[in-house]
Design a protein around this motif. Sequence first.
Motif, PDB file in Angstrom:
ATOM      1  N   MET A 229       0.849  -1.200   0.000  1.00 37.66           N
ATOM      2  CA  MET A 229       0.000   0.000   0.000  1.00 37.66           C
ATOM      3  C   MET A 229       0.878   1.241   0.000  1.00 37.66           C
ATOM      4  O   MET A 229       1.872   1.308   0.714  1.00 37.66           O
ATOM      5  CB  MET A 229      -0.901  -0.002   1.240  1.00 37.66           C
ATOM      6  N   ASP A 230       0.501   2.226  -0.782  1.00 38.52           N
ATOM      7  CA  ASP A 230       1.255   3.471  -0.859  1.00 38.52           C
ATOM      8  C   ASP A 230       1.189   4.196   0.473  1.00 38.52           C
ATOM      9  O   ASP A 230       0.128   4.356   1.063  1.00 38.52           O
ATOM     10  CB  ASP A 230       0.641   4.345  -1.953  1.00 38.52           C
ATOM     11  N   SER A 231       2.350   4.635   0.983  1.00 38.28           N
ATOM     12  CA  SER A 231       2.379   5.322   2.274  1.00 38.28           C
ATOM     13  C   SER A 231       2.066   6.797   2.154  1.00 38.28           C
ATOM     14  O   SER A 231       2.195   7.538   3.109  1.00 38.28           O
ATOM     15  CB  SER A 231       3.753   5.139   2.935  1.00 38.28           C
ATOM     16  N   GLY A 232       1.652   7.250   0.976  1.00 39.41           N
ATOM     17  CA  GLY A 232       1.225   8.637   0.837  1.00 39.41           C
ATOM     18  C   GLY A 232       2.319   9.513   0.272  1.00 39.41           C
ATOM     19  O   GLY A 232       3.506   9.220   0.390  1.00 39.41           O
ATOM     20  N   PRO A 233       1.950  10.618  -0.350  1.00 37.32           N
ATOM     21  CA  PRO A 233       2.926  11.516  -0.954  1.00 37.32           C
ATOM     22  C   PRO A 233       3.713  12.282   0.087  1.00 37.32           C
ATOM     23  O   PRO A 233       3.279  12.447   1.217  1.00 37.32           O
ATOM     24  CB  PRO A 233       2.043  12.465  -1.780  1.00 37.32           C
ATOM     25  N   LYS A 234       4.891  12.754  -0.319  1.00 37.14           N
ATOM     26  CA  LYS A 234       5.713  13.549   0.587  1.00 37.14           C
ATOM     27  C   LYS A 234       5.037  14.877   0.907  1.00 37.14           C
ATOM     28  O   LYS A 234       5.085  15.364   2.015  1.00 37.14           O
ATOM     29  CB  LYS A 234       7.087  13.807  -0.043  1.00 37.14           C
ATOM     30  N   THR A 235       4.425  15.485  -0.099  1.00 38.88           N
ATOM     31  CA  THR A 235       3.701  16.734   0.107  1.00 38.88           C
ATOM     32  C   THR A 235       2.336  16.615  -0.552  1.00 38.88           C
ATOM     33  O   THR A 235       2.152  15.873  -1.512  1.00 38.88           O
ATOM     34  CB  THR A 235       4.453  17.932  -0.511  1.00 38.88           C
TER      35      THR A 235
ATOM     36  N   ALA B 175       4.867  12.025  20.874  1.00 40.11           N
ATOM     37  CA  ALA B 175       4.988  10.565  20.851  1.00 40.11           C
ATOM     38  C   ALA B 175       5.288  10.073  19.439  1.00 40.11           C
ATOM     39  O   ALA B 175       6.146   9.202  19.239  1.00 40.11           O
ATOM     40  CB  ALA B 175       3.708   9.925  21.378  1.00 40.11           C
ATOM     41  N   MET B 176       4.600  10.634  18.442  1.00 38.63           N
ATOM     42  CA  MET B 176       4.841  10.214  17.059  1.00 38.63           C
ATOM     43  C   MET B 176       6.242  10.584  16.597  1.00 38.63           C
ATOM     44  O   MET B 176       6.882   9.828  15.856  1.00 38.63           O
ATOM     45  CB  MET B 176       3.781  10.820  16.135  1.00 38.63           C
ATOM     46  N   VAL B 177       6.736  11.737  17.029  1.00 38.34           N
ATOM     47  CA  VAL B 177       8.081  12.170  16.634  1.00 38.34           C
ATOM     48  C   VAL B 177       9.150  11.309  17.297  1.00 38.34           C
ATOM     49  O   VAL B 177      10.131  10.896  16.665  1.00 38.34           O
ATOM     50  CB  VAL B 177       8.286  13.659  16.990  1.00 38.34           C
ATOM     51  N   GLU B 178       8.971  11.003  18.584  1.00 38.42           N
ATOM     52  CA  GLU B 178      10.023  10.350  19.360  1.00 38.42           C
ATOM     53  C   GLU B 178       9.875   8.835  19.471  1.00 38.42           C
ATOM     54  O   GLU B 178      10.867   8.127  19.688  1.00 38.42           O
ATOM     55  CB  GLU B 178      10.061  10.949  20.772  1.00 38.42           C
ATOM     56  N   LEU B 179       8.654   8.327  19.341  1.00 37.87           N
ATOM     57  CA  LEU B 179       8.397   6.903  19.608  1.00 37.87           C
ATOM     58  C   LEU B 179       7.627   6.251  18.464  1.00 37.87           C
ATOM     59  O   LEU B 179       6.816   5.348  18.679  1.00 37.87           O
ATOM     60  CB  LEU B 179       7.614   6.755  20.921  1.00 37.87           C
ATOM     61  N   ALA B 180       7.912   6.680  17.250  1.00 42.64           N
ATOM     62  CA  ALA B 180       7.127   6.239  16.093  1.00 42.64           C
ATOM     63  C   ALA B 180       7.117   4.720  15.938  1.00 42.64           C
ATOM     64  O   ALA B 180       6.061   4.116  15.707  1.00 42.64           O
ATOM     65  CB  ALA B 180       7.659   6.900  14.820  1.00 42.64           C
TER      66      ALA B 180
ATOM     67  N   ILE C 190       4.868   2.985  18.447  1.00 43.93           N
ATOM     68  CA  ILE C 190       3.463   3.238  18.128  1.00 43.93           C
ATOM     69  C   ILE C 190       3.025   2.367  16.956  1.00 43.93           C
ATOM     70  O   ILE C 190       1.952   1.743  16.984  1.00 43.93           O
ATOM     71  CB  ILE C 190       3.246   4.727  17.807  1.00 43.93           C
ATOM     72  N   LEU C 191       3.855   2.301  15.929  1.00 44.26           N
ATOM     73  CA  LEU C 191       3.498   1.543  14.731  1.00 44.26           C
ATOM     74  C   LEU C 191       3.489   0.040  14.996  1.00 44.26           C
ATOM     75  O   LEU C 191       2.700  -0.699  14.394  1.00 44.26           O
ATOM     76  CB  LEU C 191       4.455   1.898  13.598  1.00 44.26           C
ATOM     77  N   THR C 192       4.339  -0.424  15.901  1.00 43.63           N
ATOM     78  CA  THR C 192       4.277  -1.830  16.303  1.00 43.63           C
ATOM     79  C   THR C 192       2.929  -2.115  16.964  1.00 43.63           C
ATOM     80  O   THR C 192       2.296  -3.147  16.711  1.00 43.63           O
ATOM     81  CB  THR C 192       5.428  -2.172  17.262  1.00 43.63           C
ATOM     82  N   GLY C 193       2.476  -1.179  17.809  1.00 38.94           N
ATOM     83  CA  GLY C 193       1.162  -1.325  18.422  1.00 38.94           C
ATOM     84  C   GLY C 193       0.054  -1.349  17.386  1.00 38.94           C
ATOM     85  O   GLY C 193      -0.906  -2.123  17.499  1.00 38.94           O
ATOM     86  N   MET C 194       0.174  -0.509  16.368  1.00 40.74           N
ATOM     87  CA  MET C 194      -0.804  -0.517  15.277  1.00 40.74           C
ATOM     88  C   MET C 194      -0.812  -1.870  14.576  1.00 40.74           C
ATOM     89  O   MET C 194      -1.882  -2.423  14.265  1.00 40.74           O
ATOM     90  CB  MET C 194      -0.469   0.593  14.280  1.00 40.74           C
TER      91      MET C 194
ATOM     92  N   GLY D 185       9.055   5.539  10.117  1.00 42.38           N
ATOM     93  CA  GLY D 185       8.827   4.384  10.977  1.00 42.38           C
ATOM     94  C   GLY D 185       8.164   3.232  10.246  1.00 42.38           C
ATOM     95  O   GLY D 185       8.518   2.061  10.454  1.00 42.38           O
ATOM     96  N   CYS D 186       7.199   3.540   9.381  1.00 46.06           N
ATOM     97  CA  CYS D 186       6.541   2.492   8.593  1.00 46.06           C
ATOM     98  C   CYS D 186       7.564   1.739   7.744  1.00 46.06           C
ATOM     99  O   CYS D 186       7.529   0.506   7.645  1.00 46.06           O
ATOM    100  CB  CYS D 186       5.464   3.099   7.696  1.00 46.06           C
ATOM    101  N   ALA D 187       8.481   2.492   7.134  1.00 49.96           N
ATOM    102  CA  ALA D 187       9.505   1.864   6.297  1.00 49.96           C
ATOM    103  C   ALA D 187      10.450   1.009   7.142  1.00 49.96           C
ATOM    104  O   ALA D 187      10.844  -0.087   6.731  1.00 49.96           O
ATOM    105  CB  ALA D 187      10.286   2.941   5.548  1.00 49.96           C
ATOM    106  N   CYS D 188      10.780   1.487   8.343  1.00 52.13           N
ATOM    107  CA  CYS D 188      11.742   0.771   9.192  1.00 52.13           C
ATOM    108  C   CYS D 188      11.203  -0.571   9.678  1.00 52.13           C
ATOM    109  O   CYS D 188      11.944  -1.552   9.749  1.00 52.13           O
ATOM    110  CB  CYS D 188      12.133   1.636  10.383  1.00 52.13           C
ATOM    111  N   ILE D 189       9.909  -0.631  10.027  1.00 54.17           N
ATOM    112  CA  ILE D 189       9.377  -1.893  10.551  1.00 54.17           C
ATOM    113  C   ILE D 189       8.610  -2.679   9.491  1.00 54.17           C
ATOM    114  O   ILE D 189       8.093  -3.762   9.771  1.00 54.17           O
ATOM    115  CB  ILE D 189       8.485  -1.666  11.785  1.00 54.17           C
ATOM    116  N   GLY D 190       8.530  -2.127   8.280  1.00 57.15           N
ATOM    117  CA  GLY D 190       7.862  -2.835   7.196  1.00 57.15           C
ATOM    118  C   GLY D 190       6.351  -2.872   7.324  1.00 57.15           C
ATOM    119  O   GLY D 190       5.709  -3.831   6.873  1.00 57.15           O
ATOM    120  N   LEU D 191       5.767  -1.838   7.919  1.00 55.98           N
ATOM    121  CA  LEU D 191       4.313  -1.789   8.082  1.00 55.98           C
ATOM    122  C   LEU D 191       3.673  -1.188   6.840  1.00 55.98           C
ATOM    123  O   LEU D 191       4.018  -0.081   6.417  1.00 55.98           O
ATOM    124  CB  LEU D 191       3.942  -0.956   9.313  1.00 55.98           C
TER     125      LEU D 191
END
Length: 452
Positions: A1-7, A185-190, A193-197, A227-233
Motif C-alpha cells: 500500500m502506498d504510504s502517501g505523498p511527501k507533500t 509521541a509520534m516524533v520520538e516513539l514512532a 506506536i506503529l508496532t502497536g498498530m 517508521g513504517c519503512a523501518c518496521i515494514g508496516l
Amino acid sequence: MDSGPKTVDASKLRTFKKGVHPTDYKAYTNTAKIEYLPLPDDVFIPLQQHIGEPGKPLVSPGDEVRTGQCVGRSDKYVSSPVHASVTGKVKAIAALPHPVGVKAEMIHIQRTGEDEWDLLPVPEDWRAEPTDNLRKLIREAGIVGLGGAAFPTHVKLSPPADKPIDAFILNGCECEPYLTADHRAMVELAEKILTGMDILMKVLGVDKGYIGIETNKPAAIEAMRTGCACIGLDAMIVPLRTKYPQGAEKMLIQAILGRKVPAGGLPMDVGVIVNNVGTALAVTEAVTEGKPLIQRIVTVTGNGINKPSNVMARIGSPFDHLIHHCGGLKEETTQVFMGGPMMGIAQFDLAVPVIKATSGIICTTDSTVKKVETSPCISCGSCISACSMNLLPTRLARLTEMKQLEAAEELGINHCIECGSCAFVCPSHIPLVQWIRVGKYRLSQMNTSAAG
C-alpha cells in the motif's frame, strides 16, 4: 500500500464538513521533548478511569504492592482493571476528589522505593500468537482509549460477527488546542506506536491500515512515514486539513474513507475501528514488555505555567506533582483544567490524580480566559453552521433548559459528540454544549427510571 505523498496540495487535503478553527496554542510545547518525571511519593489510583463498570479493590490498607500489580478490577466485560503505578504500601482506600469533578473511590499507595515490577506474561513472538490471547493480554493490561474517551480497548477489538471490519485507522490528529502529547509521541516513539498498530490490526484481522495526522504536525508525518519503512508496516499515512474536531472518530472516518457513520451508530457499523496513537503505544508496551498501563504522556502547558512541557507521568500522580516539575504556576494563573480547552474540565483541587484519560493539564491566566456575560440567542445560526453532526445546538440547549427532554431526544441530543464547537462560535456566549451535556444526563436518568 502506498504510504502517501511527501507533500500534498493544501486544496486537496481531506477533511470533513463544518467544524471550527480555534487558535491552536501548540507552540508552547510542540518542540518540547518528552520528560520522564521523578516517581511521586504518593499515588491515588481511582477504581473508575474508564467507560463501564468501576472496579473493586483487590488490596487492603497495609498491603505491600509492586509496580504493575493489579489492584482493582470488575468481572463485568465492559470495564478495565487498574494497577499500582509505584512500588509501596497501601495507605488507605477512600472516596477522594476525582478530576471529573466528583468524589470517587481510590487506592492511596505510598511509595517505599524504586520500581519492583509485577509484569504480565508476554508471548515469545506476538505475530504467531492467537488473536484471542493478544486480546486477553490487552484487557489484563488495563488499556483504554487514551484520546480522552477511555473506552476499554479489548471491547473495541471484539466487534460482533455481523459487523465485519475491513479497515483500521490510527488517530494522530490531536486536534484540541494546546495538546501535543501525541505529536511528540509520534516524533520520538514512532516505531513503538506503529508496532502497536500492527498488533491491533492483527487482532482485528485487517490488512488496510490508515494513519490520520493533521498537517500542522509535519515532523510527526515524516517520523511516522520513516517508521513504517523501518518496521515494514504497510499503512497509508493520510495528511488531513487542520480543523476541529478532526480527531473525532466519525469525522476522521468521513475524511479518510468517505464513509458516514449513521446517526446513533458506531465506527464498526461502517467496517472501521479507530484507535489513538497513545493507545497503540500502550499496546506495544503490554504485548512486548509485559507492562500494564501505569503511565501516560501528559502535556502541561498554557501561559499560566512557568515551563510548559510534555511529561511521562505515572497514573495516580497528583496534578501538583506535574505542575511542580514544570516550574509551578505563575502568580496570575486563574484556571487549571484537564484536557483541551474545547472539551476539558476545570479543576478546583490540584491534589486530584492523573488518570488514564488525562491528556493535558492546561494552566491559563485572565489574558486567555475572559469572563463573559451570556445574552439571549440572536438566531444567527452560527452554532448550526459549526456542528459537524448537523444538529440544532441552540434548540437542544433551550429544550434542556425547559426540561422538554422527549423533544430533545427526538431532535437527536444523544448524537451530540460534545466537541464544544457550538459554544465556541456563539456570539451570545451561551453555554450550549454544557446545556446539552446536562440534557443527555437528565435524559439518561429519565430513561433509566422508566425502565424500572
